[in-house]
Enzyme design. Structure first.
Site, short mmCIF file in Angstrom:
data_model
loop_
_atom_site.label_atom_id
_atom_site.label_comp_id
_atom_site.label_asym_id
_atom_site.label_seq_id
_atom_site.Cartn_x
_atom_site.Cartn_y
_atom_site.Cartn_z
N ARG A 251 0.85 -1.19 0.00
CA ARG A 251 0.00 0.00 0.00
C ARG A 251 0.89 1.23 0.00
O ARG A 251 1.90 1.29 0.72
CB ARG A 251 -0.90 0.02 1.24
CG ARG A 251 -2.06 -0.97 1.18
CD ARG A 251 -3.10 -0.57 0.12
NE ARG A 251 -4.21 -1.51 0.02
CZ ARG A 251 -4.24 -2.57 -0.81
NH1 ARG A 251 -3.23 -2.83 -1.60
NH2 ARG A 251 -5.30 -3.35 -0.85
N GLU A 280 -3.48 7.34 -4.94
CA GLU A 280 -3.79 6.78 -6.27
C GLU A 280 -5.09 7.38 -6.81
O GLU A 280 -6.01 7.59 -6.04
CB GLU A 280 -3.93 5.25 -6.15
CG GLU A 280 -2.63 4.60 -5.74
CD GLU A 280 -2.72 3.09 -5.54
OE1 GLU A 280 -3.77 2.49 -5.83
OE2 GLU A 280 -1.72 2.52 -5.08
N HIS A 298 -0.78 -0.02 -9.82
CA HIS A 298 -1.40 -0.95 -8.86
C HIS A 298 -1.94 -2.19 -9.58
O HIS A 298 -3.14 -2.48 -9.54
CB HIS A 298 -2.52 -0.25 -8.07
CG HIS A 298 -2.82 -0.93 -6.76
ND1 HIS A 298 -3.27 -0.28 -5.65
CD2 HIS A 298 -2.74 -2.24 -6.39
CE1 HIS A 298 -3.44 -1.14 -4.65
NE2 HIS A 298 -3.13 -2.35 -5.09
#
Ligand code: DGY
Length: 328
Positions: A251, A280, A298
């Site tokens: 993360r 993000e 991601h």
């Protein structure tokens, strides 16, 4: 759809809210079980208000890692809600306590994405260590003028220390790949894992600062919690050897991103291999411009087989929870 039309009528099929459009074969077992599917039509995060407006009367929510599942959403869903299935192994976007307090089961997708995510970590790490982005760009621009003894010299990984923060499933898979590349493994976490460590010939380092100091590659695999947020902050970044490469497929908020950007700008670390970011889908312009980084959107679990297996896990969890509650 207005709220009133979403509240289940007596005898109507339990409704599953799915927050992204998903391939029909992934959804088919839910339809076959007679559930009503309320599937988002845009492949973009749903605004919290829009999700709350869809939730009332739902029996299940199939959410993504960028949907916030908090008390407000759970309360909007109401007492019909049995299960929240998240299409991710990470559950940092879910208020687990609020769900437990309301008797709502939370299901995630462990195991099935372990190898894909570790592969992604290694792909990005190798790209940084061996300067693949720069090499690719040189060839693509048509500027490659032949072999050179000194062009684009990279970093060896064999006989170097791969420092893993969090020897869970993905951290362990990352470490196994490291062993295959001839690296030494050291790890830190809340407790030692003697069996995993024996297989990896890995050293447990109880002091995170000491682990960071020893890292040639530092790879972060801790879950994101209030206590792991910014575990790699400016102070710890300063402890890394100047050639060290930071890998993050967990993360974004495990790292203080502005501090990482500063360390890269000032040449205080060797590079960064990042699949995840603090905000993000925003990525700081300075990271985009840095030569010694490999950046991905991601996509750690983004293989066809892995995503299908993650979907199957969500489906199984929804069906099991609804069957138990007598609604499927
Ligand atoms: C997860 O499952 O938490 C990953 O970040 C998604 O790829």
């Amino acid at each position: 759809m207005p709220e009133a039309t979403r509240t289940p009528k007596e005898g109507s099929a339990p409704r599953v809210v799915v927050t992204r459009p998903l391939p029909e074969p992934w959804l088919a077992p839910l339809r076959d079980a007679g559930l009503e599917l309320d599937v988002a039509d845009r492949d973009a995060p749903m605004a919290p208000e829009a999700l709350q407006a869809r939730a009332p009367g739902a029996a299940a929510l199939w959410v993504q890692l960028d949907d916030r599942v908090d008390a407000a959403l759970l309360d909007a869903a109401g007492p019909s809600l049995r299960v929240v299935a998240t299409f991710s192994v990470g559950t940092d976007h879910v208020d687990l306590q609020a769900a437990a307090a309301r008797g709502v089961r939370v299901a995630n997708t462990p195991d099935v994405l372990t190898d894909a995510t570790a592969d992604q970590g290694w792909a990005l790490l190798l790209a940084v260590a061996r300067r693949l982005r720069e090499g690719h760009a040189l060839v693509q621009r048509g500027e490659w003028d032949g072999w050179s003894p000194t062009r684009l010299l990279g970093t060896d990984l064999a006989d170097r220390t791969l420092a893993i923060v969090g020897l869970g499933r993905i951290g362990t898979a990352m470490a196994h790949r490291g062993r295959a590349f001839g690296m030494r493994v050291a790890y830190h976490g809340p407790r030692p894992h003697p069996e995993r460590a024996a297989e990896l010939d890995a050293r447990f380092e109880p002091d995170l600062d000491a682990l960071v100091r020893s890292a040639d590659v530092l790879s972060l695999h801790a879950p994101l919690t209030p206590s792991t947020r910014h575990l790699l902050d400016a102070r710890r970044l300063a402890l890394l050897p100047p050639h060290a490469i930071v890998v993050n497929v967990g993360r974004g908020s495990l790292i203080d991103e502005p501090a990482l950007v500063a360390a890269l700008r000032e040449g205080r670390i060797g590079g960064a291999a990042l699949d995840v970011f603090e905000h993000e889908p925003q990525v700081p312009a300075e990271l985009l411009a840095a030569p010694n980084v490999a950046l991905a959107p991601h996509q750690g679990s983004a293989t066809r087989a892995t995503r299908a297996a993650m979907a199957a896990r969500c489906v199984d969890a929804i069906l099991a929870a609804l069957a138990e509650g007598g609604t499927a």
